[in-house]
Motif scaffolding. Structure first.
Motif, PDB file in Angstrom:
ATOM      1  N   ILE A 299      13.795 -27.268  -6.103  1.00 20.47           N
ATOM      2  CA  ILE A 299      13.295 -27.738  -4.811  1.00 20.47           C
ATOM      3  C   ILE A 299      12.044 -28.599  -4.995  1.00 20.47           C
ATOM      4  O   ILE A 299      11.807 -29.545  -4.237  1.00 20.47           O
ATOM      5  N   VAL A 300      11.267 -28.300  -6.033  1.00 17.42           N
ATOM      6  CA  VAL A 300      10.071 -29.102  -6.307  1.00 17.42           C
ATOM      7  C   VAL A 300      10.479 -30.528  -6.696  1.00 17.42           C
ATOM      8  O   VAL A 300       9.878 -31.511  -6.263  1.00 17.42           O
ATOM      9  N   VAL A 301      11.555 -30.624  -7.499  1.00 20.05           N
ATOM     10  CA  VAL A 301      12.083 -31.941  -7.861  1.00 20.05           C
ATOM     11  C   VAL A 301      12.545 -32.682  -6.607  1.00 20.05           C
ATOM     12  O   VAL A 301      12.260 -33.869  -6.413  1.00 20.05           O
ATOM     13  N   GLY A 302      13.257 -31.967  -5.728  1.00 15.83           N
ATOM     14  CA  GLY A 302      13.735 -32.577  -4.495  1.00 15.83           C
ATOM     15  C   GLY A 302      12.593 -33.077  -3.621  1.00 15.83           C
ATOM     16  O   GLY A 302      12.643 -34.184  -3.077  1.00 15.83           O
ATOM     17  N   TYR A 303      11.554 -32.268  -3.500  1.00 11.09           N
ATOM     18  CA  TYR A 303      10.385 -32.621  -2.699  1.00 11.09           C
ATOM     19  C   TYR A 303       9.717 -33.881  -3.276  1.00 11.09           C
ATOM     20  O   TYR A 303       9.360 -34.814  -2.547  1.00 11.09           O
ATOM     21  N   PHE A 304       9.581 -33.917  -4.604  1.00 13.81           N
ATOM     22  CA  PHE A 304       8.987 -35.057  -5.304  1.00 13.81           C
ATOM     23  C   PHE A 304       9.758 -36.343  -4.998  1.00 13.81           C
ATOM     24  O   PHE A 304       9.178 -37.348  -4.572  1.00 13.81           O
ATOM     25  N   VAL A 305      11.082 -36.294  -5.184  1.00 13.18           N
ATOM     26  CA  VAL A 305      11.886 -37.492  -4.959  1.00 13.18           C
ATOM     27  C   VAL A 305      11.871 -37.861  -3.474  1.00 13.18           C
ATOM     28  O   VAL A 305      11.852 -39.043  -3.110  1.00 13.18           O
ATOM     29  N   TYR A 306      11.834 -36.852  -2.609  1.00  9.92           N
ATOM     30  CA  TYR A 306      11.798 -37.108  -1.166  1.00  9.92           C
ATOM     31  C   TYR A 306      10.568 -37.936  -0.803  1.00  9.92           C
ATOM     32  O   TYR A 306      10.675 -38.974  -0.138  1.00  9.92           O
TER      33      TYR A 306
ATOM     34  N   SER B  89       0.043 -29.620   2.950  1.00 17.06           N
ATOM     35  CA  SER B  89      -0.142 -28.203   2.623  1.00 17.06           C
ATOM     36  C   SER B  89       1.122 -27.639   1.992  1.00 17.06           C
ATOM     37  O   SER B  89       1.066 -26.807   1.088  1.00 17.06           O
ATOM     38  N   LEU B  90       2.268 -28.100   2.498  1.00 13.62           N
ATOM     39  CA  LEU B  90       3.536 -27.691   1.887  1.00 13.62           C
ATOM     40  C   LEU B  90       3.603 -28.233   0.455  1.00 13.62           C
ATOM     41  O   LEU B  90       4.144 -27.586  -0.443  1.00 13.62           O
ATOM     42  N   GLY B  91       3.035 -29.432   0.268  1.00 10.20           N
ATOM     43  CA  GLY B  91       2.918 -29.985  -1.085  1.00 10.20           C
ATOM     44  C   GLY B  91       2.055 -29.092  -1.967  1.00 10.20           C
ATOM     45  O   GLY B  91       2.305 -28.953  -3.168  1.00 10.20           O
ATOM     46  N   GLU B  92       1.050 -28.475  -1.354  1.00  4.21           N
ATOM     47  CA  GLU B  92       0.195 -27.550  -2.118  1.00  4.21           C
ATOM     48  C   GLU B  92       0.993 -26.313  -2.532  1.00  4.21           C
ATOM     49  O   GLU B  92       0.806 -25.787  -3.637  1.00  4.21           O
ATOM     50  N   VAL B  93       1.900 -25.857  -1.648  1.00  3.16           N
ATOM     51  CA  VAL B  93       2.797 -24.750  -2.025  1.00  3.16           C
ATOM     52  C   VAL B  93       3.633 -25.166  -3.231  1.00  3.16           C
ATOM     53  O   VAL B  93       3.757 -24.422  -4.213  1.00  3.16           O
ATOM     54  N   ALA B  94       4.185 -26.394  -3.160  1.00  2.62           N
ATOM     55  CA  ALA B  94       5.003 -26.892  -4.274  1.00  2.62           C
ATOM     56  C   ALA B  94       4.179 -26.987  -5.552  1.00  2.62           C
ATOM     57  O   ALA B  94       4.658 -26.632  -6.635  1.00  2.62           O
ATOM     58  N   LEU B  95       2.937 -27.442  -5.423  1.00  2.00           N
ATOM     59  CA  LEU B  95       2.070 -27.567  -6.602  1.00  2.00           C
ATOM     60  C   LEU B  95       1.809 -26.197  -7.226  1.00  2.00           C
ATOM     61  O   LEU B  95       1.884 -26.031  -8.449  1.00  2.00           O
ATOM     62  N   ALA B  96       1.510 -25.210  -6.364  1.00  2.00           N
ATOM     63  CA  ALA B  96       1.260 -23.858  -6.872  1.00  2.00           C
ATOM     64  C   ALA B  96       2.494 -23.328  -7.606  1.00  2.00           C
ATOM     65  O   ALA B  96       2.409 -22.799  -8.723  1.00  2.00           O
TER      66      ALA B  96
ATOM     67  N   VAL C 206      11.993 -25.428   1.794  1.00  2.00           N
ATOM     68  CA  VAL C 206      13.199 -25.918   2.468  1.00  2.00           C
ATOM     69  C   VAL C 206      13.142 -25.611   3.961  1.00  2.00           C
ATOM     70  O   VAL C 206      13.413 -26.472   4.797  1.00  2.00           O
ATOM     71  N   SER C 207      12.752 -24.377   4.306  1.00  2.00           N
ATOM     72  CA  SER C 207      12.840 -23.997   5.714  1.00  2.00           C
ATOM     73  C   SER C 207      11.756 -24.649   6.562  1.00  2.00           C
ATOM     74  O   SER C 207      11.930 -24.784   7.765  1.00  2.00           O
ATOM     75  N   GLN C 208      10.641 -25.080   5.966  1.00  2.00           N
ATOM     76  CA  GLN C 208       9.540 -25.603   6.775  1.00  2.00           C
ATOM     77  C   GLN C 208       9.332 -27.105   6.682  1.00  2.00           C
ATOM     78  O   GLN C 208       8.525 -27.657   7.438  1.00  2.00           O
ATOM     79  N   LEU C 209      10.026 -27.786   5.761  1.00  2.00           N
ATOM     80  CA  LEU C 209       9.724 -29.215   5.571  1.00  2.00           C
ATOM     81  C   LEU C 209       9.970 -30.011   6.855  1.00  2.00           C
ATOM     82  O   LEU C 209       9.160 -30.849   7.248  1.00  2.00           O
ATOM     83  N   ASP C 210      11.082 -29.700   7.542  1.00  2.00           N
ATOM     84  CA  ASP C 210      11.390 -30.411   8.787  1.00  2.00           C
ATOM     85  C   ASP C 210      10.270 -30.290   9.811  1.00  2.00           C
ATOM     86  O   ASP C 210       9.828 -31.284  10.381  1.00  2.00           O
ATOM     87  N   SER C 211       9.813 -29.066  10.032  1.00  2.00           N
ATOM     88  CA  SER C 211       8.789 -28.889  11.067  1.00  2.00           C
ATOM     89  C   SER C 211       7.440 -29.406  10.580  1.00  2.00           C
ATOM     90  O   SER C 211       6.636 -29.888  11.378  1.00  2.00           O
ATOM     91  N   ALA C 212       7.183 -29.340   9.264  1.00  2.00           N
ATOM     92  CA  ALA C 212       5.914 -29.855   8.744  1.00  2.00           C
ATOM     93  C   ALA C 212       5.816 -31.365   8.940  1.00  2.00           C
ATOM     94  O   ALA C 212       4.737 -31.906   9.140  1.00  2.00           O
ATOM     95  N   LEU C 213       6.988 -32.030   8.922  1.00  2.00           N
ATOM     96  CA  LEU C 213       6.986 -33.484   9.086  1.00  2.00           C
ATOM     97  C   LEU C 213       6.601 -33.913  10.495  1.00  2.00           C
ATOM     98  O   LEU C 213       6.267 -35.068  10.739  1.00  2.00           O
ATOM     99  N   GLN C 214       6.650 -32.956  11.453  1.00  2.00           N
ATOM    100  CA  GLN C 214       6.313 -33.283  12.841  1.00  2.00           C
ATOM    101  C   GLN C 214       4.818 -33.459  13.037  1.00  2.00           C
ATOM    102  O   GLN C 214       4.386 -34.000  14.050  1.00  2.00           O
TER     103      GLN C 214
END
Lengths: 324, 294
Positions: free
Chosen positions: B127-134, A290-297, A273-281
């Motif tokens: 949050i993973v669900v949110g990221y996926f849909v995003y 890489s943030l997706g990799e965090v989510a995957l882990a 949540v805290s880094q998605l905005d800046s990662a999109l830059q």
């Protein structure tokens, strides 16, 4: 009955959406994070620097991929923050939750049990962000001003309890609030297991002259062992994935390993949540992958933890015939 | 202990008995304290929210939209209801169908797989669900922050709860009812939809209420799907961000303004009160359906 569209097939296909969603999410993150997985390698888990690089410089090539100069993705501090806050939460929630379940199952008359249990189960209904708000306006000032300074002064001889007590944002605060968030799960499951237990066990122990607590401690609680472990693992899964409350009270440390239990931390979920905005830059798209990799882990940890807990609880259901 | 050490005439047997009694008392005390600790935390949370929220709650909260960090929460109240209703609308058909399949056709080889995956889905971090849909809906499909993206995220989170309670609800229907209907020549769909569903309906509703409570309280899956808007919803499903109460709690409490804090507390009170009411309602529903002679 050789119809192509039977009601059974209809429910299987429509209901199959539930399973398809889980598969879709896992497959999606594997594909989405693949470029980041290739580039980051194992360093992702062992290095302690999350740096999206110079956003204003031209991308350079590394391993056949364009990245920003200085970009480096390592999440050791996130893994440490996630595991340590969860550890504190589980270590507190399991014994307190189990003992509260003992109170509800043994000390409260059956007619009042539902009403009294509500006090604990309500904790499960409170939204994460409300826990965060409570932590932010009530718990942090109290712990930061009164409890933590006292703890450094009087418990400083213990490892990890000494050093700067900080402002109240941090590891122990996150662990305490997480403990409250996961405790109702443990209490409800253990209480139900105790109430639905085979009474003969208890009566036999009492007939042998054991006191009521000895009966509970040596016969009744050990019989709920599998349920306790199963719900404990489920609770662990919840604590690992908690986002909003942790985001609001953990201090959101970046590239920083906790030095003591008052240190600010970040967890994998709150970091997204805290880094998605800046990662999109990042124009190369590598930061967000890489943030997706965090989510995957995080996702894989959640699948493994919940899968293990469920298999354990299914087994319990089959051996004792109780439902959890 | 004092009694035991003070008198040297206490026999070892009596001392042993005293120690057992003390351990007993200690054990029950610990369990009582554990419960009181949790009860106190619950009370503290609701008290903190109720006291601060009551101060902040006024008519403007319900009649005005948010203006920056001031004004009211009408847009957020509408958005929360819209997203929760949308999520339920999307989640109920597959969730109930999965529940029916698991309860009625549990002998199928697919059933244990589906049950397992549904139970694992419960543990998916929101949050993973949110990221996926995003990524899928907001970016790749180009919907932007929107009501539909937010509702889909909430639907994914609600699905396993509705599945599980529906399965339990259909399992509780007495087998005699099915046998009787089948003996009269009823088909699968007739038995399940016309005989079992009316009996199971109130328990299915409990699961829907649970999903509603969760949807209203969710934040993380909405931040990057529904976005935030100061305005009322204009009826567009895509390309139009929507406000919701939990965002106001999260975003406004860290603002330096008194008006922002008031909005956050009011939003927290509304969300908590809503969740509390739903929890009590679903419990009463469950108690009513368990009563014999229903």
């Amino acid at each position: 009955m050789f119809k192509l569209v039977t009601f059974r097939r209809f429910t299987a296909v429509l209901g199959g959406v539930v399973a398809a969603v889980l598969v879709a999410v896992v497959v999606f993150f594997v594909i989405y994070a693949w470029p980041a997985i290739r580039l980051n390698g194992w360093h992702f888990f062992t290095s302690n620097t999350w740096n999206t690089g110079n956003l204003y410089a031209n991308p350079i090539e590394r391993n056949g991929r364009m990245i920003l100069p200085g970009a480096h993705y390592g999440i050791l501090f996130l893994i440490a923050g996630t595991l340590l806050s969860t550890l504190i939460a589980v270590v507190l929630a399991v014994p307190i939750g189990a003992m509260a379940a003992v109170f509800l199952a043994e000390c409260v008359p059956a007619q009042l049990r539902t009403a009294v249990s509500f006090f604990v189960e309500l904790l499960a209904a409170i939204p994460s962000v409300v826990f965060g708000l409570w932590g932010y306006v009530v718990v942090i000032p109290f712990l930061g001003h009164h409890v933590y300074p006292w703890m450094t002064a009087h418990l400083g001889f213990l490892p990890f309890f000494s050093g700067a007590p900080g402002s109240g944002y941090g590891l122990l605060t996150a662990g305490l609030v997480l403990a409250l968030m996961i405790v109702p799960l443990i209490t409800a499951t253990v209480r139900d297991a105790l109430v639905s237990q085979y009474r003969g066990l208890r009566d036999a122990a009492l007939a042998l002259g054991a006191t009521r607590f000895e009966t509970l401690w040596t016969v009744q609680l050990p019989a709920t062992r599998r349920v306790l472990v199963g719900s404990g693992i489920l609770a662990t899964g919840r604590a690992l994935g908690e986002t909003m409350a942790v985001l609001m009270i953990s201090g959101n440390a970046l590239n920083y390993l906790p030095r003591n239990i008052y240190s600010p931390i970040s967890t994998m979920a709150s970091f997204i949540v805290s880094q998605l905005d800046s990662a999109l830059q990042d124009p190369t798209g590598l930061a967000v992958r890489s943030l997706g990799e965090v989510a995957l882990a995080l996702l894989l940890i959640a699948v493994v933890v919940n899968g293990a807990a469920r298999l354990l609880l299914y087994y319990q259901d089959r051996t004792t015939g109780t439902t959890t | 202990m004092a009694a035991a050490s003070a008198s040297s005439f206490v026999s070892p047997r009596q001392r042993h008995r005293l120690r057992r009694r003390l351990t007993d008392g200690l054990g029950w005390t610990v369990s009582t304290v554990a419960f009181l600790l949790l009860g106190a935390a619950t009370v503290s949370i609701f008290w903190a929210i109720a006291a601060r929220g009551a101060h902040a709650l006024d008519l403007a909260i319900f009649t005005q939209v948010t203006q920056g960090t001031a004004g009211g929460l009408l847009n957020a109240i509408e958005g929360t209801l819209l997203l929760a209703a949308g999520g339920l609308l999307l989640a109920i058909p597959p969730g109930v169908a999965a529940g029916i399949f698991l309860a009625e056709f549990g002998a199928s080889r697919f059933a244990p797989v589906l049950r397992f995956m549904s139970d694992v889905l419960v543990g998916l971090p929101s949050i993973v669900v949110g990221y996926f849909v995003y990524i899928v809906a907001v970016v790749d499909l180009g919907w932007g922050f929107s009501a539909l993206a937010g509702a889909i995220a909430l639907a994914i989170i609600s699905l396993p709860y509705i599945t599980r309670t529906s399965e339990m609800a259909f399992r509780q229907v007495p087998a005699d009812m099915r046998d009787a209907a089948r003996a009269l020549g009823a088909t699968d769909s007739h038995v399940i939809l016309r005989i079992c569903l009316p009996i199971a309906a109130s328990n299915v509703l409990t699961g829907v209420l649970l999903a509603l409570a969760i949807s209203v309280g969710e934040t993380a899956p909405l931040l990057y799907t529904a976005g935030w808007s100061n305005y009322m919803w204009n009826g567009h499903l895509t390309h139009e961000p929507v406000g919701y109460l939990t965002y106001a709690i999260w975003a406004f409490i860290t603002e330096p303004f008194q008006s922002a804090h008031a909005l956050a507390y009011a939003a927290a009170l509304l969300v908590s009160a809503f969740v509390l009411v739903i929890s009590i309602a679903s419990r009463m529903l469950m108690a009513a359906s368990r009563r014999p002679g229903r």
